[in-house]
Write a protein that holds these residues in place. Structure first.
Motif, PDB file in Angstrom:
ATOM      1  N   ARG A 122       0.941  -1.315  -0.009  1.00  0.00           N
ATOM      2  CA  ARG A 122      -0.034  -0.143  -0.038  1.00  0.00           C
ATOM      3  C   ARG A 122       0.745   1.149  -0.021  1.00  0.00           C
ATOM      4  NH1 ARG A 122      -3.239  -3.625   2.769  1.00  0.00           N
ATOM      5  NH2 ARG A 122      -2.089  -3.235   5.021  1.00  0.00           N
ATOM      6  N   TYR A 124       1.213   3.900  -1.851  1.00  0.00           N
ATOM      7  CA  TYR A 124       0.790   4.412  -2.675  1.00  0.00           C
ATOM      8  C   TYR A 124       1.252   5.886  -3.043  1.00  0.00           C
ATOM      9  CZ  TYR A 124      -2.913   1.112  -1.672  1.00  0.00           C
ATOM     10  OH  TYR A 124      -3.907  -0.007  -1.434  1.00  0.00           O
ATOM     11  N   GLY A 125       1.148   6.271  -4.240  1.00  0.00           N
ATOM     12  CA  GLY A 125       1.674   7.918  -4.567  1.00  0.00           C
ATOM     13  C   GLY A 125       0.256   8.478  -5.037  1.00  0.00           C
ATOM     14  N   ARG A 126       0.366   9.700  -5.732  1.00  0.00           N
ATOM     15  CA  ARG A 126      -0.623  10.570  -6.280  1.00  0.00           C
ATOM     16  C   ARG A 126      -0.302  10.937  -7.555  1.00  0.00           C
ATOM     17  NH1 ARG A 126      -1.209  15.452  -3.342  1.00  0.00           N
ATOM     18  NH2 ARG A 126       1.031  15.324  -2.874  1.00  0.00           N
ATOM     19  N   VAL A 127      -1.472  11.004  -8.538  1.00  0.00           N
ATOM     20  CA  VAL A 127      -1.321  11.807  -9.875  1.00  0.00           C
ATOM     21  C   VAL A 127      -1.943  12.988  -9.432  1.00  0.00           C
ATOM     22  CG1 VAL A 127      -2.129  11.613 -12.008  1.00  0.00           C
ATOM     23  CG2 VAL A 127      -1.647   9.473 -10.714  1.00  0.00           C
ATOM     24  N   LEU A 128      -1.281  14.456  -9.877  1.00  0.00           N
ATOM     25  CA  LEU A 128      -1.654  15.529  -9.823  1.00  0.00           C
ATOM     26  C   LEU A 128      -2.738  15.799 -11.107  1.00  0.00           C
ATOM     27  CD1 LEU A 128       1.328  17.242  -8.216  1.00  0.00           C
ATOM     28  CD2 LEU A 128      -0.599  15.864  -6.971  1.00  0.00           C
ATOM     29  N   ARG A 135       1.949  15.347 -17.105  1.00  0.00           N
ATOM     30  CA  ARG A 135       1.763  14.793 -16.273  1.00  0.00           C
ATOM     31  C   ARG A 135       2.576  14.887 -14.858  1.00  0.00           C
ATOM     32  NH1 ARG A 135      -1.798  13.299 -18.604  1.00  0.00           N
ATOM     33  NH2 ARG A 135      -2.640  11.108 -19.479  1.00  0.00           N
ATOM     34  N   LEU A 137       3.456  13.285 -11.090  1.00  0.00           N
ATOM     35  CA  LEU A 137       3.116  12.286 -10.149  1.00  0.00           C
ATOM     36  C   LEU A 137       3.965  12.326  -8.903  1.00  0.00           C
ATOM     37  CD1 LEU A 137       4.271   9.239 -12.869  1.00  0.00           C
ATOM     38  CD2 LEU A 137       1.934  10.260 -12.181  1.00  0.00           C
ATOM     39  N   VAL A 138       3.450  11.936  -7.855  1.00  0.00           N
ATOM     40  CA  VAL A 138       4.066  11.971  -6.518  1.00  0.00           C
ATOM     41  C   VAL A 138       4.539  10.459  -6.029  1.00  0.00           C
ATOM     42  CG1 VAL A 138       4.060  12.463  -4.050  1.00  0.00           C
ATOM     43  CG2 VAL A 138       3.124  13.984  -5.770  1.00  0.00           C
ATOM     44  N   ARG A 140       6.754   7.389  -3.920  1.00  0.00           N
ATOM     45  CA  ARG A 140       7.824   7.197  -2.676  1.00  0.00           C
ATOM     46  C   ARG A 140       8.529   5.816  -2.649  1.00  0.00           C
ATOM     47  NH1 ARG A 140       4.035   6.925   2.589  1.00  0.00           N
ATOM     48  NH2 ARG A 140       2.796   5.378   1.410  1.00  0.00           N
ATOM     49  N   ASP A 465       6.179   5.679   6.815  1.00  0.00           N
ATOM     50  CA  ASP A 465       6.592   6.876   6.188  1.00  0.00           C
ATOM     51  C   ASP A 465       8.164   7.241   6.472  1.00  0.00           C
ATOM     52  OD1 ASP A 465       4.102   7.109   4.981  1.00  0.00           O
ATOM     53  OD2 ASP A 465       3.297   8.521   6.752  1.00  0.00           O
ATOM     54  N   THR A 470      10.006  10.964  -0.589  1.00  0.00           N
ATOM     55  CA  THR A 470       8.805  11.633  -1.417  1.00  0.00           C
ATOM     56  C   THR A 470       9.578  12.029  -2.846  1.00  0.00           C
ATOM     57  OG1 THR A 470       7.311  11.916   0.436  1.00  0.00           O
ATOM     58  CG2 THR A 470       7.071  13.030  -1.936  1.00  0.00           C
TER      59      THR A 470
END
Length: 476
Positions: A122, A124-128, A135, A137-138, A140, A465, A470
């Motif tokens: 799990r 997970y990252g993020r798509v802004l 694109r 992307l964030v 980890r 974390d 990041t």
């Protein structure tokens, strides 16, 4: 001799090493004061080999899929459970806690491995949100090589609490567990190795703590430092880590206040607080210690606490009926005795205990009443089987007393008033608050302090974390 006496050496690059002219130190049974084994100390050359092995292992392990990491961690957890009786016996021989508590510690370590095995899936990252064709992307990514320093009070559990998120995140780890309890921590290395962990991903070194920590933290290979222990040592390691701008997690000392309000169920509360106070002979960083009791029930609380304290069965932790074992090392009885003597000299009343035992490293379960603020024990964590008590009149008075120290690891309160419970949760300056419960440590919950009790969390997703960087990736 401990059950894993053949593996009390160094675990470096997948192999055990001992002897060969290396220094060693005695492992002592705290129930008797007798030497039961020796643990090998790492040389500077050993530490360099461990660093090189970790450096070489990092990229392949980071590239290993989360599912594959999870399989290994789950297997290691199962092996710990299968070996519970042997590991718990070793833990009790080395550290002193009752065998039932030792078995619970093994279970907690296995739970930590299982929980982070699944958390590895799990990350997970993020798509802004960006204009069409672009694109952002964030993601980890694992920090790298982590140096882990753990204490002797929960040697297996606290090591697993660091190792599990480190390995689950894709980091590799070099651990320096306590020399007092090498057998049970060696058992964790053995379980991970038997589960198929690649060489170099997890290693154990022993030695003089300051020597080992300086060597590891100074290396550019190490990018993360995690420490559980005293405030002074934590501050020292933070300074060492600052030279390399290394990420740190510090779980430092506390001096947990317990607020007992007059609307609580007093008998039920006493049945909870007394066993909790003397769990692991009070050698618990979140042990309830400063008891502030509302004036109307103060005398009844003292009587109930004293009566229950007198019935605590003290003895060798391997005996089934023992409720409290010895302190972990020869330094502790004298340190606690000095605090009790100081409090008595400054006006505190000794209602139970107050003396060290006749053999081994025992100290009687102790209750002190009417302890003045200027007594040393009111500002210095005893880390032993001593409860200190004072009365209070109002809510504000209780909060002022609870928050007056520079520590903020754990705080507890007992009340049946829901509104007051909400206010307590907000007002207590602590990383963790237990209201009508002492159950504040679990695999899925963050564990950590504020103020001089440290920063960063272990446990929960927050514990993962700490081992992740990041990174933002922008593509046009």
């Amino acid at each position: 001799m401990t059950d894993y006496s053949a593996e009390l050496g160094l675990f470096i690059d997948g192999a055990w090493a001992s002897g060969e002219g290396r220094d060693a130190s005695a492992v002592i049974d705290p129930s008797t004061g007798d030497t039961i084994a020796e643990v090998t100390h790492a040389t500077p050359a050993d530490l360099d080999v461990a660093l090189a092995a970790a450096d070489a292992a990092f990229k392949p392990w980071a590239a290993t899929s989360p599912d594959e990491r999870a399989v290994i961690l789950h297997k290691a957890a199962a092996l710990l459970r299968d070996r519970t009786d042997a590991i718990a016996r070793t833990l009790t021989q080395e550290q002193g806690k009752p065998i039932a508590e030792a078995k619970g510690e093994v279970a907690g370590a296995a739970q930590m491995l299982d929980w982070y095995a699944e958390e590895a899936k799990r990350l997970y990252g993020r798509v802004l949100v960006r204009p069409t064709g672009q694109r952002s992307l964030v993601i980890r990514q694992p920090v790298g090589v982590a140096a882990l320093f753990t204490p002797w009070n929960f040697p297996l559990y606290l090591l697993a609490k660091k190792v599990a998120p480190a390995l689950a995140s894709g980091c590799v780890a070099i651990a320096k567990p306590p020399e007092e309890t090498p057998g049970c921590t060696a058992a964790l290395a053995r379980a991970l190795a038997d589960a198929g962990l690649p060489h170099g991903v997890f290693q154990i070194v022993h030695g003089v703590p300051d020597t080992v920590s300086r060597h590891l933290i100074a290396s550019p290979v190490v990018r993360k430092v995690s420490f559980t222990g005293s405030v002074p040592v934590g501050k020292h390691l933070m300074k060492l880590a600052a030279d390399g701008v290394k990420r740190v997690t510090m779980e430092l000392g506390g001096h947990a206040p317990v607020l007992i309000f007059d609307d609580c169920d007093l008998e039920k509360t006493l049945d909870m607080v007394v066993p909790q106070k003397f769990r692991n002979a009070g050698q618990v960083c979140v042990s309830p210690t400063r008891f502030y009791v509302q004036a109307g029930i103060y005398d009844a609380f003292l009587k109930g606490f004293a009566d229950r304290t007198a019935s605590v069965k003290i003895g060798n932790g391997l005996q089934a009926d023992t409720k409290m074992g010895p302190l972990a090392n020869t330094r502790r009885p004298d340190a606690i005795g000095a605090l009790v003597d100081d409090a008595r000299a400054k006006g505190a009343r000794v209602l139970a205990g107050g003396e060290r035992g006749d053999a081994g490293f025992f100290f009687q379960p102790t209750l002190l009443a009417d302890v003045p603020d200027h007594a040393d024990i009111m500002s210095n964590e005893p880390f032993g089987p001593v409860a200190v008590t004072r009365s209070f009149e109002t809510f504000d008075d209780a909060i002022e007393q609870a928050n007056r120290l520079p520590f903020g690891l754990a705080a507890f309160a007992f009340t049946e008033n829901g509104r007051r419970a909400n206010l307590l949760g907000d007002a207590l300056e602590s990383g963790m608050v237990g209201i009508n419960t002492f159950a504040i440590s679990s695999a899925d919950a963050p564990f950590g302090g504020v103020k001089e009790s440290g920063f960063g969390s272990e446990g929960g997703s927050e514990g993962m974390d700490a081992y992740l960087n990041t990174k933002a990736i922008h593509q046009a």
